[in-house]
Design a protein around this motif. Structure first.
Motif, PDB file in Angstrom:
ATOM      1  N   VAL A   1       4.300   5.245   3.802  1.00  0.00           N
ATOM      2  CA  VAL A   1       5.176   5.070   2.641  1.00  0.00           C
ATOM      3  C   VAL A   1       4.968   3.679   2.038  1.00  0.00           C
ATOM      4  O   VAL A   1       4.932   3.512   0.812  1.00  0.00           O
ATOM      5  CB  VAL A   1       6.655   5.280   3.028  1.00  0.00           C
ATOM      6  N   GLY A   2       4.812   2.681   2.907  1.00  0.00           N
ATOM      7  CA  GLY A   2       4.575   1.319   2.435  1.00  0.00           C
ATOM      8  C   GLY A   2       3.261   1.184   1.672  1.00  0.00           C
ATOM      9  O   GLY A   2       3.161   0.389   0.736  1.00  0.00           O
ATOM     10  N   ARG A   3       2.260   1.967   2.047  1.00  0.00           N
ATOM     11  CA  ARG A   3       0.980   1.943   1.335  1.00  0.00           C
ATOM     12  C   ARG A   3       1.034   2.773   0.056  1.00  0.00           C
ATOM     13  O   ARG A   3       0.328   2.466  -0.914  1.00  0.00           O
ATOM     14  CB  ARG A   3      -0.130   2.495   2.243  1.00  0.00           C
ATOM     15  N   LEU A   4       1.852   3.801   0.069  1.00  0.00           N
ATOM     16  CA  LEU A   4       1.876   4.736  -1.061  1.00  0.00           C
ATOM     17  C   LEU A   4       2.692   4.214  -2.234  1.00  0.00           C
ATOM     18  O   LEU A   4       2.324   4.421  -3.399  1.00  0.00           O
ATOM     19  CB  LEU A   4       2.436   6.089  -0.586  1.00  0.00           C
ATOM     20  N   LYS A   5       3.789   3.541  -1.968  1.00  0.00           N
ATOM     21  CA  LYS A   5       4.660   3.071  -3.045  1.00  0.00           C
ATOM     22  C   LYS A   5       3.939   2.181  -4.060  1.00  0.00           C
ATOM     23  O   LYS A   5       4.105   2.361  -5.273  1.00  0.00           O
ATOM     24  CB  LYS A   5       5.892   2.360  -2.463  1.00  0.00           C
ATOM     25  N   PRO A   6       3.132   1.195  -3.619  1.00  0.00           N
ATOM     26  CA  PRO A   6       2.410   0.384  -4.612  1.00  0.00           C
ATOM     27  C   PRO A   6       1.434   1.202  -5.455  1.00  0.00           C
ATOM     28  O   PRO A   6       1.204   0.890  -6.627  1.00  0.00           O
ATOM     29  CB  PRO A   6       1.663  -0.642  -3.744  1.00  0.00           C
ATOM     30  N   GLU A   7       0.867   2.270  -4.876  1.00  0.00           N
ATOM     31  CA  GLU A   7      -0.055   3.119  -5.629  1.00  0.00           C
ATOM     32  C   GLU A   7       0.683   3.903  -6.712  1.00  0.00           C
ATOM     33  O   GLU A   7       0.150   4.135  -7.799  1.00  0.00           O
ATOM     34  CB  GLU A   7      -0.782   4.078  -4.682  1.00  0.00           C
ATOM     35  N   ILE A   8       1.895   4.310  -6.411  1.00  0.00           N
ATOM     36  CA  ILE A   8       2.710   5.011  -7.410  1.00  0.00           C
ATOM     37  C   ILE A   8       3.046   4.063  -8.557  1.00  0.00           C
ATOM     38  O   ILE A   8       2.941   4.425  -9.733  1.00  0.00           O
ATOM     39  CB  ILE A   8       4.005   5.560  -6.754  1.00  0.00           C
ATOM     40  N   VAL A   9       3.440   2.839  -8.207  1.00  0.00           N
ATOM     41  CA  VAL A   9       3.746   1.834  -9.226  1.00  0.00           C
ATOM     42  C   VAL A   9       2.506   1.544 -10.073  1.00  0.00           C
ATOM     43  O   VAL A   9       2.585   1.427 -11.308  1.00  0.00           O
ATOM     44  CB  VAL A   9       4.271   0.544  -8.571  1.00  0.00           C
ATOM     45  N   SER A  10       1.347   1.451  -9.427  1.00  0.00           N
ATOM     46  CA  SER A  10       0.099   1.146 -10.131  1.00  0.00           C
ATOM     47  C   SER A  10      -0.237   2.235 -11.145  1.00  0.00           C
ATOM     48  O   SER A  10      -0.640   1.938 -12.284  1.00  0.00           O
ATOM     49  CB  SER A  10      -1.044   0.994  -9.128  1.00  0.00           C
ATOM     50  N   LEU A  11      -0.082   3.502 -10.752  1.00  0.00           N
ATOM     51  CA  LEU A  11      -0.366   4.590 -11.688  1.00  0.00           C
ATOM     52  C   LEU A  11       0.629   4.598 -12.840  1.00  0.00           C
ATOM     53  O   LEU A  11       0.253   4.850 -13.996  1.00  0.00           O
ATOM     54  CB  LEU A  11      -0.352   5.937 -10.964  1.00  0.00           C
ATOM     55  N   ARG A  12       1.887   4.303 -12.559  1.00  0.00           N
ATOM     56  CA  ARG A  12       2.886   4.244 -13.629  1.00  0.00           C
ATOM     57  C   ARG A  12       2.534   3.150 -14.637  1.00  0.00           C
ATOM     58  O   ARG A  12       2.665   3.350 -15.849  1.00  0.00           O
ATOM     59  CB  ARG A  12       4.274   3.998 -13.030  1.00  0.00           C
ATOM     60  N   GLU A  13       2.074   2.004 -14.135  1.00  0.00           N
ATOM     61  CA  GLU A  13       1.671   0.913 -15.034  1.00  0.00           C
ATOM     62  C   GLU A  13       0.457   1.321 -15.859  1.00  0.00           C
ATOM     63  O   GLU A  13       0.371   1.007 -17.056  1.00  0.00           O
ATOM     64  CB  GLU A  13       1.369  -0.339 -14.217  1.00  0.00           C
TER      65      GLU A  13
END
Length: 240
Positions: free
Chosen positions: A105-117
């Protein structure tokens, strides 16, 4: 305010907007030339880390003592007996989270934020490229609008990923709290394990979706680059 001063302010603002527009174009160019292809490879690598065939291996230990079952010949209980049982009820201390899933989850959350940006940047970039409304020759504009519609749909789905991950933490916490309170109810322990298995599968699906969205975004823009950057087909240099 003098008229000349108003014109000067308007000119300065226009220059600032044009600078912002150029910076956004450069950022979009970097996205499609470097960032998005790199993200696709990163999602491939992350997917390899989330590959478990034996789901029973995801069963995290719950440091919650199990009470002894009641005697078979125990028929009636007085209030005093009930109070004694409560006092003898085993208690548990600190209960850790599921370390493997928490790390994912800790690795996935930044990837979700990155795609949203990325979605926000691409959306703003295309919106700035939409020409003023005129009669005729709007085929390119229609393509821009279709792409924006699809990106908006993707954005809605991606925003739901964060909610699902937070929901898991909340629901698992509730299940652990119930298991630690009612230590004699084995179903609560099973519920905790079921939620771990379910979110592990969800995490894998989220990674697949993130990769697919990056591939789709790259493919959709690349195939229609001319119409996106020059919807009217005017004689002017493209961004690429």
């Amino acid at each position: 305010m003098p008229k000349s001063s108003v014109l000067k302010i308007s000119s300065e603002n226009a220059a600032r907007v044009e600078t912002f527009h150029q910076a956004m174009s450069n950022e979009a160019k970097n996205l499609f030339s470097t960032v998005i292809p790199s993200k696709i490879l990163q999602m491939d690598a992350l997917l390899q880390d989330v590959c478990v065939t034996d789901m029973s291996s995801l069963k995290a230990p719950l440091d919650i003592p199990i009470p002894d079952p009641p005697p078979a010949d125990e028929d009636m209980e007085t209030n005093e007996d009930e109070e004694k049982k409560k006092k003898k009820k085993p208690t548990c201390g600190f209960i850790k989270s599921h370390e493997i899933i928490l790390a994912l989850v800790g690795r996935l959350k930044p990837e979700i934020v990155s795609l949203r940006e990325t979605i926000i940047t691409v959306t703003s970039w295309i919106q700035h490229l939409i020409p003023k409304i005129e009669d005729g020759n709007d085929f390119g504009v229609a393509i821009q609008e279709k792409i924006l519609e699809r990106i908006a749909a993707v954005k809605t789905k991606v925003e739901g990923f964060q909610t699902n991950l937070n929901k898991y933490l909340l629901e698992r916490g509730d299940a652990v709290a119930k298991a630690s309170k009612d230590t004699h109810v084995m179903d609560y322990r099973s519920l905790v394990h079921d939620k771990d298995v379910a979110i592990y599968s969800d995490i894998r699906m989220i990674i697949l979706d993130l990769r697919s969205f990056y591939v789709e975004l790259y493919d959709m823009i690349s195939k229609n680059m001319d119409k996106v950057t020059n919807p009217k087909g005017e004689e002017k240099p493209s961004m690429y």
